[in-house]
Design an enzyme around this catalytic site. Structure first.
Site, mmCIF file in Angstrom:
data_model
loop_
_atom_site.group_PDB
_atom_site.id
_atom_site.type_symbol
_atom_site.label_atom_id
_atom_site.label_comp_id
_atom_site.label_asym_id
_atom_site.label_seq_id
_atom_site.Cartn_x
_atom_site.Cartn_y
_atom_site.Cartn_z
ATOM 1 N N TYR A 57 0.894 -1.090 -0.127
ATOM 2 C CA TYR A 57 0.082 -0.118 -0.030
ATOM 3 C C TYR A 57 0.937 1.230 0.022
ATOM 4 O O TYR A 57 1.534 1.425 0.912
ATOM 5 C CB TYR A 57 -0.888 -0.062 1.180
ATOM 6 C CG TYR A 57 -1.828 -1.018 1.419
ATOM 7 C CD1 TYR A 57 -2.161 -1.784 0.203
ATOM 8 C CD2 TYR A 57 -2.512 -1.408 2.511
ATOM 9 C CE1 TYR A 57 -3.325 -2.873 0.217
ATOM 10 C CE2 TYR A 57 -3.579 -2.377 2.584
ATOM 11 C CZ TYR A 57 -3.861 -3.239 1.503
ATOM 12 O OH TYR A 57 -4.525 -4.089 1.743
ATOM 13 N N HIS A 134 -0.067 -11.885 0.906
ATOM 14 C CA HIS A 134 -1.016 -11.127 0.292
ATOM 15 C C HIS A 134 -1.975 -11.894 -1.026
ATOM 16 O O HIS A 134 -3.069 -11.762 -1.097
ATOM 17 C CB HIS A 134 -0.496 -9.840 -0.403
ATOM 18 C CG HIS A 134 -1.362 -8.587 -0.406
ATOM 19 N ND1 HIS A 134 -0.944 -7.366 -0.202
ATOM 20 C CD2 HIS A 134 -2.931 -8.701 -0.637
ATOM 21 C CE1 HIS A 134 -2.162 -6.467 -0.316
ATOM 22 N NE2 HIS A 134 -3.145 -7.430 -0.238
ATOM 23 N N PRO A 214 -15.800 -5.012 2.868
ATOM 24 C CA PRO A 214 -17.052 -5.848 3.150
ATOM 25 C C PRO A 214 -18.224 -4.736 3.289
ATOM 26 O O PRO A 214 -19.260 -5.180 3.042
ATOM 27 C CB PRO A 214 -16.839 -5.933 4.915
ATOM 28 C CG PRO A 214 -15.739 -4.671 5.261
ATOM 29 C CD PRO A 214 -14.795 -4.852 3.902
ATOM 30 N N LEU A 215 -17.882 -3.576 2.635
ATOM 31 C CA LEU A 215 -18.890 -2.834 1.997
ATOM 32 C C LEU A 215 -18.824 -2.513 0.630
ATOM 33 O O LEU A 215 -19.305 -1.243 0.186
ATOM 34 C CB LEU A 215 -18.746 -1.217 2.705
ATOM 35 C CG LEU A 215 -18.904 -1.272 4.449
ATOM 36 C CD1 LEU A 215 -18.866 -0.071 5.249
ATOM 37 C CD2 LEU A 215 -20.326 -1.924 4.804
ATOM 38 N N GLY A 216 -18.117 -3.260 -0.055
ATOM 39 C CA GLY A 216 -18.330 -3.129 -1.542
ATOM 40 C C GLY A 216 -17.225 -1.993 -2.115
ATOM 41 O O GLY A 216 -17.996 -1.218 -3.032
ATOM 42 N N GLY A 218 -17.282 0.684 -0.502
ATOM 43 C CA GLY A 218 -18.025 2.044 -0.246
ATOM 44 C C GLY A 218 -19.456 1.882 -0.721
ATOM 45 O O GLY A 218 -20.277 2.408 -0.347
ATOM 46 N N PHE A 219 -19.669 1.108 -1.800
ATOM 47 C CA PHE A 219 -21.053 0.975 -2.464
ATOM 48 C C PHE A 219 -22.063 0.864 -1.503
ATOM 49 O O PHE A 219 -23.237 1.437 -1.647
ATOM 50 C CB PHE A 219 -20.934 -0.149 -3.394
ATOM 51 C CG PHE A 219 -22.399 -0.306 -4.183
ATOM 52 C CD1 PHE A 219 -22.795 0.610 -5.215
ATOM 53 C CD2 PHE A 219 -23.289 -1.236 -3.544
ATOM 54 C CE1 PHE A 219 -23.949 0.553 -5.873
ATOM 55 C CE2 PHE A 219 -24.239 -1.328 -4.288
ATOM 56 C CZ PHE A 219 -24.754 -0.517 -5.200
#
Length: 326
Positions: A57, A134, A214-216, A218-219
């Site tokens: 990252y 990874h 886990p939230l796509g 942000g979607f």
């Protein structure tokens, strides 16, 4: 903050973790380093213990930011990082193609030994709580990668081992070499492929499961109408072309259900994951302290069997338009 065990025999961690990748410049727009450090410190002060980063990252800079943030809070943090995506042009690698890019991967023993010291130095710590490979290296047997990671455990530099983005078969092979504490993979209401083989295998082996995105990406917050230029989600098939609008329409019933339950769509999505297995620990990322606190409150939401069945019906495995990231 509620806690749960990461796997049958794993450590106790906060039921919600934190994915620090969101603090990388250009992932979701620009972010200033001082603000990033304060954000991570807020995460820790809120009771979230598991912080997830990776050496790739921002070419190691994300680890440096995490290191700054936990400098006087190390005893409050379950620190997880990953290695294997090569970010040094002088290193050899094997290309791995995903649905959004091509990644240079190295899981060879000599690189494993080098990677751990680089991460420890950037993080400013003398040990890691959890260390993931990874991505599996197609040119290296997973047994060779994991056996070398096990040497690092024996040397006292790492407490627990994890794998990310592997198949169920690779998890079995690796677990036979050294106990795997956690496996990380994309999993959410709009990406349920893990339920086919990987999640059942992790459950059978007593391995904890850490959903990334886990939230796509942000979607599933229900607030994404478009993505700006430079945002990495422009490379995500589910955000491209007509797919984004199609997904907004297809997932609207879940947003409506959240409103009926008087919770946010993000809280509902996280609560669904937490109810799927007692050893699942999602790692949502956010730059906003209010959203971080709101995500943490998902641990307080109890869903009935009927509500869980309704969510499964509203978001079947192939509902989303566009390919998954992997």
């Amino acid at each position: 903050m509620k806690h749960r065990k990461l796997g049958n025999n794993g450590p106790s961690v906060s039921a919600i973790g934190y994915g620090a990748m969101v603090l990388v410049h250009g992932m979701y727009g620009e972010v200033e380093d001082t603000l990033s450090v304060k954000t991570i410190q807020h995460v820790i002060d809120s009771g979230i213990t598991m912080i997830d980063t990776a050496d790739a990252y921002a070419n190691g800079h994300n680890e440096e930011l995490v290191g700054q943030a936990i400098k006087d809070r190390r005893d409050k943090v379950f620190l997880a990082t990953k290695f294997g995506i090569v970010f040094d042009a002088n290193e050899t690698s094997t290309p791995v193609t995903t649905n959004w890019n091509v990644l240079p991967i190295n899981g060879k023993p000599e690189y494993v030994r080098k990677a751990i010291d680089g991460s420890l130095n950037r993080l400013g710590v003398d040990y890691l709580d959890l260390w993931y490979a990874h991505f599996p290296d197609p040119s290296t047997p997973i047994e060779d990668t994991v056996s070398t990671m096990a040497e690092v455990v024996q040397a006292g530099k790492v407490k627990y081992l994890g794998l990310s983005n592997v198949t169920a078969e690779q998890l079995r092979r690796a677990h036979a070499v050294h106990p795997i504490t956690a496996v990380q993979y994309e999993y959410s209401l709009w990406s349920r492929n893990a339920e086919t083989d990987l999640l059942p295998t992790a459950r059978e082996l007593g391995v904890g499961f850490v959903p990334w995105a886990p939230l796509g990406s942000g979607f599933l917050t229900g607030t994404v109408k478009s993505v700006s230029e430079g945002d990495f989600r422009n490379f995500n098939p589910r955000y491209q072309g007509e797919n984004l609008k199609a997904n907004q329409d297809r997932f609207a019933p879940i947003k409506a259900m959240a409103e009926e339950l008087n919770v946010t769509p993000a809280q509902l999505a996280l609560a669904w994951l937490l109810h799927k297995d007692e050893h699942i620990v999602p790692i949502p990322g956010s730059r906003n302290p209010v959203h971080i606190d709101s995500n943490a409150m998902a641990t307080e939401i109890s869903l009935t069997p009927e509500q869980l069945k309704l969510l499964d019906t509203l978001a079947p495995r192939d509902l989303a338009a566009g390919k998954t990231l992997l």
